[in-house]
Structure formats: structure tokens, C-alpha cells
Design a protein around this motif. Structure first.
Motif, PDB file in Angstrom:
ATOM      1  N   ILE A  79      33.405 -13.429 -17.648  1.00 12.43           N
ATOM      2  CA  ILE A  79      33.922 -13.473 -18.689  1.00 12.43           C
ATOM      3  C   ILE A  79      34.005 -15.008 -19.428  1.00 12.43           C
ATOM      4  CG2 ILE A  79      36.288 -13.077 -19.784  1.00 12.43           C
ATOM      5  CD1 ILE A  79      37.217 -11.463 -17.528  1.00 12.43           C
ATOM      6  N   LEU A  80      33.402 -14.861 -20.533  1.00 19.13           N
ATOM      7  CA  LEU A  80      32.985 -16.061 -21.228  1.00 19.13           C
ATOM      8  C   LEU A  80      33.484 -16.278 -22.693  1.00 19.13           C
ATOM      9  CD1 LEU A  80      29.392 -16.261 -20.193  1.00 19.13           C
ATOM     10  CD2 LEU A  80      31.191 -17.921 -19.142  1.00 19.13           C
ATOM     11  N   GLN A  81      33.704 -17.320 -23.395  1.00 15.67           N
ATOM     12  CA  GLN A  81      34.108 -17.331 -24.695  1.00 15.67           C
ATOM     13  C   GLN A  81      33.153 -18.532 -25.070  1.00 15.67           C
ATOM     14  OE1 GLN A  81      38.184 -18.405 -25.761  1.00 15.67           O
ATOM     15  NE2 GLN A  81      38.140 -17.281 -27.723  1.00 15.67           N
ATOM     16  N   LYS A  82      32.531 -18.339 -26.330  1.00 12.20           N
ATOM     17  CA  LYS A  82      31.656 -19.277 -27.090  1.00 12.20           C
ATOM     18  C   LYS A  82      32.502 -20.121 -27.766  1.00 12.20           C
ATOM     19  CE  LYS A  82      27.794 -19.643 -30.260  1.00 12.20           C
ATOM     20  NZ  LYS A  82      26.948 -18.642 -31.214  1.00 12.20           N
ATOM     21  N   LYS A  83      32.158 -21.459 -27.686  1.00 13.29           N
ATOM     22  CA  LYS A  83      33.034 -22.416 -28.288  1.00 13.29           C
ATOM     23  C   LYS A  83      33.034 -22.265 -29.790  1.00 13.29           C
ATOM     24  CE  LYS A  83      32.113 -26.284 -24.821  1.00 13.29           C
ATOM     25  NZ  LYS A  83      31.691 -27.807 -24.587  1.00 13.29           N
ATOM     26  N   GLY A  84      34.245 -22.716 -30.423  1.00 10.04           N
ATOM     27  CA  GLY A  84      34.287 -22.616 -31.633  1.00 10.04           C
ATOM     28  C   GLY A  84      35.767 -23.616 -32.097  1.00 10.04           C
ATOM     29  N   PRO A  85      36.229 -23.660 -33.084  1.00  9.05           N
ATOM     30  CA  PRO A  85      37.220 -24.676 -33.674  1.00  9.05           C
ATOM     31  C   PRO A  85      38.536 -24.253 -33.203  1.00  9.05           C
ATOM     32  CG  PRO A  85      36.473 -23.224 -35.505  1.00  9.05           C
ATOM     33  CD  PRO A  85      35.663 -22.997 -34.418  1.00  9.05           C
ATOM     34  N   ASP A  86      38.777 -22.984 -32.962  1.00 11.28           N
ATOM     35  CA  ASP A  86      40.551 -22.686 -32.173  1.00 11.28           C
ATOM     36  C   ASP A  86      40.178 -22.333 -30.903  1.00 11.28           C
ATOM     37  OD1 ASP A  86      41.404 -22.789 -34.614  1.00 11.28           O
ATOM     38  OD2 ASP A  86      40.767 -21.047 -35.154  1.00 11.28           O
ATOM     39  N   VAL A  87      39.004 -22.628 -30.079  1.00 11.74           N
ATOM     40  CA  VAL A  87      38.973 -22.161 -28.560  1.00 11.74           C
ATOM     41  C   VAL A  87      39.432 -23.381 -27.613  1.00 11.74           C
ATOM     42  CG1 VAL A  87      37.236 -21.797 -26.721  1.00 11.74           C
ATOM     43  CG2 VAL A  87      36.899 -20.738 -28.990  1.00 11.74           C
ATOM     44  N   LYS A  88      40.397 -23.064 -26.714  1.00 13.11           N
ATOM     45  CA  LYS A  88      40.799 -23.826 -25.901  1.00 13.11           C
ATOM     46  C   LYS A  88      40.337 -23.679 -24.515  1.00 13.11           C
ATOM     47  CE  LYS A  88      44.964 -24.296 -28.750  1.00 13.11           C
ATOM     48  NZ  LYS A  88      46.482 -24.144 -28.678  1.00 13.11           N
ATOM     49  N   LEU A  89      40.302 -24.634 -23.626  1.00 14.76           N
ATOM     50  CA  LEU A  89      40.067 -24.527 -22.085  1.00 14.76           C
ATOM     51  C   LEU A  89      41.148 -23.819 -21.436  1.00 14.76           C
ATOM     52  CD1 LEU A  89      38.408 -27.777 -20.884  1.00 14.76           C
ATOM     53  CD2 LEU A  89      37.325 -25.402 -20.857  1.00 14.76           C
ATOM     54  N   PRO A  90      40.880 -22.642 -20.635  1.00 19.72           N
ATOM     55  CA  PRO A  90      42.227 -22.174 -19.946  1.00 19.72           C
ATOM     56  C   PRO A  90      42.622 -23.032 -19.068  1.00 19.72           C
ATOM     57  CG  PRO A  90      40.152 -21.138 -19.208  1.00 19.72           C
ATOM     58  CD  PRO A  90      39.745 -22.074 -20.394  1.00 19.72           C
ATOM     59  N   LYS A  91      43.800 -23.181 -18.965  1.00 21.20           N
ATOM     60  CA  LYS A  91      44.740 -23.880 -17.785  1.00 21.20           C
ATOM     61  C   LYS A  91      44.152 -23.613 -16.654  1.00 21.20           C
ATOM     62  CE  LYS A  91      49.080 -24.292 -20.591  1.00 21.20           C
ATOM     63  NZ  LYS A  91      48.906 -23.227 -21.484  1.00 21.20           N
ATOM     64  N   GLN A  92      43.955 -22.137 -16.389  1.00 17.55           N
ATOM     65  CA  GLN A  92      43.390 -21.926 -14.907  1.00 17.55           C
ATOM     66  C   GLN A  92      42.718 -20.601 -15.425  1.00 17.55           C
ATOM     67  OE1 GLN A  92      46.267 -21.129 -12.249  1.00 17.55           O
ATOM     68  NE2 GLN A  92      44.929 -20.116 -10.729  1.00 17.55           N
ATOM     69  N   ALA A  93      41.262 -20.685 -15.147  1.00 17.06           N
ATOM     70  CA  ALA A  93      40.241 -19.285 -15.109  1.00 17.06           C
ATOM     71  C   ALA A  93      40.818 -18.125 -14.251  1.00 17.06           C
ATOM     72  CB  ALA A  93      39.191 -19.486 -14.898  1.00 17.06           C
ATOM     73  N   LEU A  94      40.414 -17.230 -14.684  1.00 14.31           N
ATOM     74  CA  LEU A  94      40.990 -15.729 -13.851  1.00 14.31           C
ATOM     75  C   LEU A  94      39.758 -15.564 -12.777  1.00 14.31           C
ATOM     76  CD1 LEU A  94      42.829 -13.449 -13.609  1.00 14.31           C
ATOM     77  CD2 LEU A  94      41.314 -12.187 -15.424  1.00 14.31           C
ATOM     78  N   LEU A  95      40.022 -15.957 -11.543  1.00 10.91           N
ATOM     79  CA  LEU A  95      39.210 -15.739 -10.510  1.00 10.91           C
ATOM     80  C   LEU A  95      40.012 -14.707  -9.615  1.00 10.91           C
ATOM     81  CD1 LEU A  95      38.513 -19.439 -10.003  1.00 10.91           C
ATOM     82  CD2 LEU A  95      37.219 -17.879 -11.341  1.00 10.91           C
ATOM     83  N   ALA A  96      38.896 -13.550  -9.216  1.00 16.76           N
ATOM     84  CA  ALA A  96      39.730 -12.700  -8.247  1.00 16.76           C
ATOM     85  C   ALA A  96      38.663 -11.754  -7.698  1.00 16.76           C
ATOM     86  CB  ALA A  96      40.907 -12.043  -8.680  1.00 16.76           C
ATOM     87  N   GLU A  97      38.855 -11.312  -6.214  1.00 15.41           N
ATOM     88  CA  GLU A  97      38.181 -10.386  -5.838  1.00 15.41           C
ATOM     89  C   GLU A  97      38.873  -8.934  -6.190  1.00 15.41           C
ATOM     90  OE1 GLU A  97      36.837 -10.759  -1.657  1.00 15.41           O
ATOM     91  OE2 GLU A  97      36.590 -12.954  -1.895  1.00 15.41           O
ATOM     92  N   LEU A  98      38.307  -8.098  -6.730  1.00 17.14           N
ATOM     93  CA  LEU A  98      38.768  -6.844  -7.040  1.00 17.14           C
ATOM     94  C   LEU A  98      38.876  -6.007  -5.988  1.00 17.14           C
ATOM     95  CD1 LEU A  98      37.090  -5.960 -10.523  1.00 17.14           C
ATOM     96  CD2 LEU A  98      39.541  -7.106 -10.133  1.00 17.14           C
TER      97      LEU A  98
END
Length: 329
Positions: A282-301
């Protein structure tokens, strides 16, 4: 849904025998006939007995009383049957459980948007893309699908038409120039392997310095080109993508152009061989309102059939979206 599959299967088999085409081609042709409400193949119209039988079969089934999901799943079963006959390695369909889970992620990501444009640059038969459309109620959604295989793109068109979705399809190399505007969301089950066009690959930052370039890396770069600033990208990627000589270049590219929101490893039990296992990136393209997540969503489903474990995972993901993603889209 089963009776719908049976209808597609029976009529496709009749067309296959009469026209001496592959079963998949016949599935496309019967889908076209059902959508148009008439038999379009002149050779069949010249066979009075067969044309009467097909017409009777088509008239006995009312598509208007079926849900879009029933139409998608029944048509998908017929395509899967045909793919067992096909020998092409790229005739692979995204598992339904994965399509539905990706649909859930997309609905969470786009909860604040009423109008949405989606691109699948390796659309195949459009099973993943139409599943998304069916699980985004209340939104005005338009889609674009790119597919190099002419039979797959015909099946995709028939699939989307039967479900009455607004999707444009392009039968071309997805790594060539695309005639579309940037979209809000890219979703793709990435083709894995080497890209044979060394000349075209030269225009990519992620090209290989020697030999063929990795197609799945180039697809990621191409997807960023056609995503709006602040737009989202969801890829099904091979777990092995984060290893090897090219991994650092890919990581540097993503760091330059985007933000990693999450990585969800699919259950290895879904795959015949461990080395074929995939994850949802899951990615997001950089933009003026895009912020780094405090913690990425990492998991084994967990295994999708484990209801209790999946419910716990969904709660965890819901909480992550509530704290990290709220208001970004």
C-alpha cells in the motif's frame, strides 16, 4: 450465481463447437450476445437449429434480476474453466478472497471521496477491477484497464459490460505511453518477470543496467506516473521483490516519489509454492497534503477462512485507518 454460470458454460460450449474456437473465446462471444440481446455471429445465424437453441437459452435468463457480484462471480467461474485449458502462464486470475480484501482496503482509503477514478495497468479479465466497483457503493467511479493480451481484454470488456460498469479498456503494452489522465487510485496484481522491450525500458528510472528489466518494477514506476499527487496505489507484489540486486533501486524510487503506507503478507497457504507467495503493498504518491504515517500498517494476514482471526485483523486495520488515514483522502 450457479445457474448463471451454467447458462454461460452451456451456451459457450455450443458456440465453441460450432465455430471451432477456444472455450475462452466462446465465453467472450456468448457474453457479447447476452449483453446485446441478439446473436451477433453470422455463422451461427446460418445454423437455424443452433441459433434457435441459443436464442431460447438467452431469453430464459433475466440478467436484470441478478446482482453485479453474482454476474461477476458466475462469469469468473466460466473464465477459470477456460483458463485450465489455456497454456499461457499469464492467464492467472487474482483469487476472489484477495479481490474482496483489496476492495475493503480501497473502501477505507476512499471513504471521503464521492468521485473516484481507478486504473488497473494489468487488468486481465477485469475480475479485480470489477470487484472493486461492486464494493464502492455511493461513489461515482470510472475505471481504466490496460491489457496486452487481446483475448483477455475482450473478456474484460464483456465482463464489465454485463455488470454495467463505466470502464475504458486499452489493448496495449501497459509500459508504453498511456492515453489517460492521472487517476486517484491504481490497483494492480503485478505481472512478475522480465520485460522484453529493452529499448522502451530505457525511459524508466528502474531500468536494469544490463539485460532485461524487471517488469514488476517498471509497472510500479509507470503507475506512479499516472497517479495524481496524493493518490493511492495498491499492488499485489511477490514477497521476493524486496530481495536481490534491484531491491535497493526500487526502495530509493519509492522513497523519492511516494510514502509506504503498509505491507500485508498474504497467507502462504494460498499459494502452491512458498516462492510464489505475495503481499499487498500500500503506497501513496507524494503531494502537498501527504504526511508520513506514524507507523506503517505491517501484518501477516491469517487464513481468510479463519473467521475469528480475520475479524481481529479487520479491527486492527480499522483502527489503523482511523488514526493514520483519517482526512487524507
Amino acid at each position: 450465481m450457479e445457474s448463471w454460470f451454467t447458462k454461460v458454460d452451456q451456451t459457450a460450449s455450443l458456440i465453441q463447437e460450432e465455430l471451432e474456437v477456444s472455450y475462452l473465446e466462446a465465453v467472450y462471444l456468448t457474453g457479447v450476445n447476452l449483453f446485446e440481446g441478439v446473436i451477433l455471429q453470422e455463422e451461427i445465424l446460418h445454423n437455424e437449429v443452433l441459433s434457435k437453441r441459443l436464442k431460447k437459452e438467452y431469453e430464459s435468463f433475466d440478467l436484470a434480476h441478478m446482482s453485479k457480484e453474482e454476474l461477476r462471480k458466475g462469469y469468473q467461474l466460466a473464465i477459470l474453466k477456460g483458463m485450465k485449458e489455456a497454456t499461457q502462464a499469464h492467464h492467472q486470475m487474482t483469487p476472489d478472497a484477495v479481490s474482496l480484501f483489496v476492495s475493503y482496503l480501497v473502501s477505507k482509503m476512499t471513504s471521503g471521496k464521492k468521485v473516484l477514478s481507478i486504473l488497473d495497468p494489468a487488468v486481465g479479465t477485469a475480475n479485480l477491477l470489477t470487484a472493486l466497483f461492486n464494493h464502492l457503493p455511493g461513489k461515482e467511479v470510472t475505471g481504466f484497464g490496460i491489457e496486452v493480451d487481446d483475448l483477455l481484454v475482450k473478456l474484460a470488456l464483456s465482463n464489465a459490460n454485463l455488470q454495467e460498469h463505466q470502464i475504458e479498456f486499452f489493448n496495449q503494452d501497459a509500459l508504453a505511453d498511456l492515453f489517460i489522465d492521472p487517476v486517484d487510485l491504481v490497483v494492480c496484481d503485478l505481472p512478475v518477470g522480465y520485460y522484453p522491450d529493452d529499448i522502451n525500458s530505457q525511459k524508466f528510472q528502474l531500468k536494469s543496467n544490463s539485460g532485461h528489466s524487471l517488469a514488476h518494477h517498471l509497472f510500479i514506476e509507470q503507475s506512479f506516473r499516472y497517479t495524481k499527487p496524493g493518490g493511492n496505489l495498491i499492488f499485489l507484489v511477490p514477497n521476493s521483490m524486496f530481495e536481490g540486486d534491484q531491491a535497493k533501486a526500487l526502495h530509493d524510487f519509492i522513497k523519492e516519489h511516494g510514502v509506504i503506507q503498509g505491507l500485508l503478507q498474504l497467507p502462504t497457504t494460498m499459494f502452491k509454492k512458498k516462492e510464489h507467495a505475495k503481499s499487498i503493498f500500500i503506497l501513496q504518491k507524494k503531494g502537498p497534503d501527504v504526511k508520513l504515517p506514524k507507523q506503517a500498517l505491517l501484518a501477516e494476514l491469517p487464513t481468510f477462512s479463519n473467521k475469528q482471526a480475520m475479524e481481529g485483523m479487520i479491527q486492527r486495520i480499522d483502527q489503523w485507518f482511523a488514526t493514520e488515514f483519517e482526512g487524507q483522502v
